[in-house]
Design a protein around this motif. Structure first.
Motif, PDB file in Angstrom:
ATOM      1  N   ARG A 178     -29.135 -49.095 -21.726  1.00  0.00           N
ATOM      2  CA  ARG A 178     -29.368 -49.309 -23.154  1.00  0.00           C
ATOM      3  C   ARG A 178     -30.784 -48.879 -23.545  1.00  0.00           C
ATOM      4  NH1 ARG A 178     -30.055 -54.777 -24.596  1.00  0.00           N
ATOM      5  NH2 ARG A 178     -28.355 -55.194 -23.170  1.00  0.00           N
ATOM      6  N   ALA A 179     -31.779 -49.206 -22.734  1.00  0.00           N
ATOM      7  CA  ALA A 179     -33.156 -48.814 -23.018  1.00  0.00           C
ATOM      8  C   ALA A 179     -33.314 -47.301 -22.949  1.00  0.00           C
ATOM      9  CB  ALA A 179     -34.106 -49.486 -22.030  1.00  0.00           C
ATOM     10  N   HIS A 181     -20.463 -51.943 -17.616  1.00  0.00           N
ATOM     11  CA  HIS A 181     -21.503 -51.834 -16.591  1.00  0.00           C
ATOM     12  C   HIS A 181     -21.107 -52.536 -15.304  1.00  0.00           C
ATOM     13  CE1 HIS A 181     -23.419 -51.063 -20.473  1.00  0.00           C
ATOM     14  NE2 HIS A 181     -24.020 -50.114 -19.786  1.00  0.00           N
ATOM     15  N   GLU A 211     -30.887 -45.061 -23.584  1.00  0.00           N
ATOM     16  CA  GLU A 211     -30.187 -44.453 -24.716  1.00  0.00           C
ATOM     17  C   GLU A 211     -30.943 -44.629 -26.021  1.00  0.00           C
ATOM     18  OE1 GLU A 211     -26.398 -46.376 -24.559  1.00  0.00           O
ATOM     19  OE2 GLU A 211     -25.619 -45.010 -23.016  1.00  0.00           O
ATOM     20  N   THR A 212     -31.534 -45.794 -26.233  1.00  0.00           N
ATOM     21  CA  THR A 212     -32.219 -46.059 -27.490  1.00  0.00           C
ATOM     22  C   THR A 212     -33.694 -45.711 -27.449  1.00  0.00           C
ATOM     23  OG1 THR A 212     -32.701 -48.335 -26.855  1.00  0.00           O
ATOM     24  CG2 THR A 212     -30.640 -47.944 -28.056  1.00  0.00           C
ATOM     25  N   GLU A 246     -27.034 -52.429 -17.324  1.00  0.00           N
ATOM     26  CA  GLU A 246     -26.812 -52.444 -18.771  1.00  0.00           C
ATOM     27  C   GLU A 246     -28.127 -52.348 -19.538  1.00  0.00           C
ATOM     28  OE1 GLU A 246     -24.696 -55.177 -22.216  1.00  0.00           O
ATOM     29  OE2 GLU A 246     -25.000 -56.018 -20.219  1.00  0.00           O
ATOM     30  N   ARG A 247     -29.116 -53.147 -19.143  1.00  0.00           N
ATOM     31  CA  ARG A 247     -30.398 -53.119 -19.850  1.00  0.00           C
ATOM     32  C   ARG A 247     -31.098 -51.782 -19.694  1.00  0.00           C
ATOM     33  NH1 ARG A 247     -34.209 -58.018 -19.510  1.00  0.00           N
ATOM     34  NH2 ARG A 247     -35.337 -56.587 -20.854  1.00  0.00           N
TER      35      ARG A 247
END
Length: 184
Positions: free
Chosen positions: A60-61, A120, A63-64, A56-57
């Motif tokens: 997310r990192a 996730h 994607e952003t 997940e982390r």
């Protein structure tokens, strides 16, 4: 009080009052130390949860493009159990993530409440059940939901292999994904 001699190859253990006693089969302490009948997959639920948090982390990192983190830093942290297993499951889930997303989209699992709540963890469980072929999920609610779609996931994988004319699951992973996974 008579002290017993230690048997060669075994160290005597301290009891709760500080006396030493022989470590033999009658006390059962050797079994307790070795796991006492625990299954080898007893920590698989924790490994899946830790791998899901790491995935997940990282996703997310990615994607952003903010808050970059390394797989090793997340999976080999001090609080993690079974660091090697967590690291391996995380890396392989990230490697096969496009294939896993295709499998989930092809089945009814994409519409499940668990997919919306813990996507996730579902990715990690689908990897472990279908892609790796191990199928040691545990007994939680999410695990049961993924297990209920086992046949559909395997059929979707077979259709995906035929569609892409691939002999193995490894052939479905594009080279760009492998390079990206190596960079994580």
């Amino acid at each position: 009080m008579r002290q017993e001699k230690p048997v060669a190859g075994r160290r005597p253990e301290k009891t709760s009052v500080g006396r030493r006693h022989e470590n033999n089969a009658s006390t059962g302490s050797r079994q307790e130390k070795a796991g006492g009948g625990r299954s080898p997959h007893a920590d698989s639920g924790r490994v899946h949860a830790q791998a899901a948090a790491a995935v997940e982390r990282i996703v997310r990192a990615s994607e952003t493009r903010r808050g970059g983190c390394a797989v090793k830093g997340l999976t080999l942290a001090a609080g993690n159990v079974a660091k090697r297993a967590t690291h391996a499951v995380t890396c392989e889930t990230l490697r096969y993530l496009p294939v896993i997303k295709d499998l989930i989209a092809a089945t009814n699992l994409a519409n499940s409440a668990w997919m919306k709540a813990k996507p996730h963890l579902v990715y990690v469980l689908v990897y472990d059940l279908v892609v790796s072929g191990k199928g040691t999920l545990g007994s939680g609610a999410v695990q049961k939901a993924v297990l209920s779609h086992k046949a559909a996931l395997r059929a979707a994988l077979a259709r995906l292999l035929i569609k892409h004319r691939a002999a193995r699951v490894e052939d479905l992973v594009p080279a760009t994904t492998e390079a990206t996974a190596a960079a994580w």
